[in-house]
Design an enzyme around this catalytic site. Structure first.
Site, short mmCIF file in Angstrom:
data_model
loop_
_atom_site.label_atom_id
_atom_site.label_comp_id
_atom_site.label_asym_id
_atom_site.label_seq_id
_atom_site.Cartn_x
_atom_site.Cartn_y
_atom_site.Cartn_z
N GLU A 1 -25.10 11.21 -10.58
CA GLU A 1 -23.65 11.28 -10.34
C GLU A 1 -23.01 12.26 -11.32
O GLU A 1 -22.20 13.10 -10.96
CB GLU A 1 -23.01 9.90 -10.50
CG GLU A 1 -23.45 8.89 -9.45
CD GLU A 1 -22.67 7.58 -9.58
OE1 GLU A 1 -21.49 7.59 -9.94
OE2 GLU A 1 -23.27 6.52 -9.32
N ARG B 1 0.81 -1.20 0.00
CA ARG B 1 0.00 0.00 0.00
C ARG B 1 0.86 1.27 0.00
O ARG B 1 0.60 2.21 -0.75
CB ARG B 1 -0.92 -0.05 1.22
CG ARG B 1 -1.56 1.27 1.64
CD ARG B 1 -2.83 1.54 0.88
NE ARG B 1 -3.81 0.49 1.09
CZ ARG B 1 -4.60 0.42 2.16
NH1 ARG B 1 -4.51 1.31 3.12
NH2 ARG B 1 -5.49 -0.54 2.27
N HIS C 1 -19.93 8.22 -4.59
CA HIS C 1 -20.43 6.92 -4.14
C HIS C 1 -21.92 6.83 -4.50
O HIS C 1 -22.67 7.78 -4.28
CB HIS C 1 -20.23 6.79 -2.63
CG HIS C 1 -20.62 5.45 -2.12
ND1 HIS C 1 -19.83 4.32 -2.29
CD2 HIS C 1 -21.74 5.04 -1.48
CE1 HIS C 1 -20.45 3.28 -1.75
NE2 HIS C 1 -21.60 3.68 -1.26
C1 GRF Z 1 -19.96 4.90 -10.05
O1 GRF Z 1 -21.20 4.33 -9.78
C2 GRF Z 1 -19.37 5.52 -8.82
O2 GRF Z 1 -20.33 6.05 -7.96
C3 GRF Z 1 -18.70 4.34 -8.16
O3 GRF Z 1 -18.16 3.59 -9.23
C4 GRF Z 1 -18.93 3.84 -10.41
C5 GRF Z 1 -17.95 4.33 -11.45
O4 GRF Z 1 -18.54 4.47 -12.71
N1 GRF Z 1 -17.71 4.78 -7.22
P1 GRF Z 1 -17.75 5.16 -13.89
O5 GRF Z 1 -16.42 4.41 -14.04
O6 GRF Z 1 -17.53 6.61 -13.51
O7 GRF Z 1 -18.62 5.02 -15.08
#
Ligand code: GRF
Length: 200
Positions: free
Chosen positions: A174, A65, A109
């Protein structure tokens, strides 16, 4: 103009939303580099198509890590990155990396945190039977999916939803709220009061 570094592992649709917002003049920033921990991430092709530098840092090439976090921090510091955006980056980042960008790492998220942290948030929402879920952009801290919340959007769960239909409806939100959160952070008119991000 601020410089954003986006970290991905896969599809990169949030990366695309950030690139599009920046190109449309909706952000006081440009994506300066895209880093993936997987060489086959299709998001890398999106970055290349937009003429953005890409770096692939595969986990197995760096043992441990700490070594990974150090390498990641170096890539971003070398490019004078102001804000780091995790966008489907499937790795937990450690102290070494967090310390290099205090309060300057965001994550998105697919739930209304603190509900349903971790993997498969949309399936968790369906399994729990909530009527409303959503999306959260938050500042990354050392606890997974737990940092101060920057922007959230609510999404209804419909009776006939599957994980695919619900995920698609959340994803639309998102793509809307990630650029919004980036703008808010970079404009700097905010401060933290405990866990709360207060706009000033
Ligand atoms: C999204 O649903 C985000 O919320 C999660 O992973 C997914 C990524 O999707 N953390 P993308 O690669 O941006 O299309």
């Amino acid at each position: 103009m601020h410089r954003i570094g986006v970290l991905i592992s896969g599809r990169g649709s949030n990366l695309q939303a950030i690139i599009d917002a920046s190109r449309a003049g909706a952000l006081p920033a440009a994506v300066a580099v895209v880093v993936s921990n997987r060489s086959n991430a299709t998001g890398l092709e999106r970055a290349q198509a937009a003429g953005i530098e890409t770096v692939c840092l595969e986990s197995r090439e760096l043992s441990g890590r700490q070594a990974y976090d150090r390498a990641l921090a170096r890539v971003l510091c070398d490019r004078s990155i102001d804000l780091v955006c995790l966008a489907g980056f499937m790795r937990v980042v450690g102290a070494e990396f967090l310390d290099a960008f205090p309060n300057r790492i965001l994550n998105i998220h697919p739930s209304l945190l603190p509900a349903f942290p971790g993997l498969d948030a949309q399936q968790q929402a369906l399994d729990h039977g909530v009527r409303i879920t959503g999306a959260t952009v938050h500042i990354v801290t050392s606890t997974l999916d737990n940092g101060p919340i920057v922007v959230q959007a609510a999404v209804p769960v419909l009776d006939d939803d599957t994980v695919e239909t619900l995920s698609a409806r959340i994803l639309e939100q998102e793509h809307r709220i990630y650029p919004q959160a980036i703008r808010l952070m970079l404009e700097g008119r905010w401060h933290l009061s405990g866990r709360r991000l207060i706009r000033t």
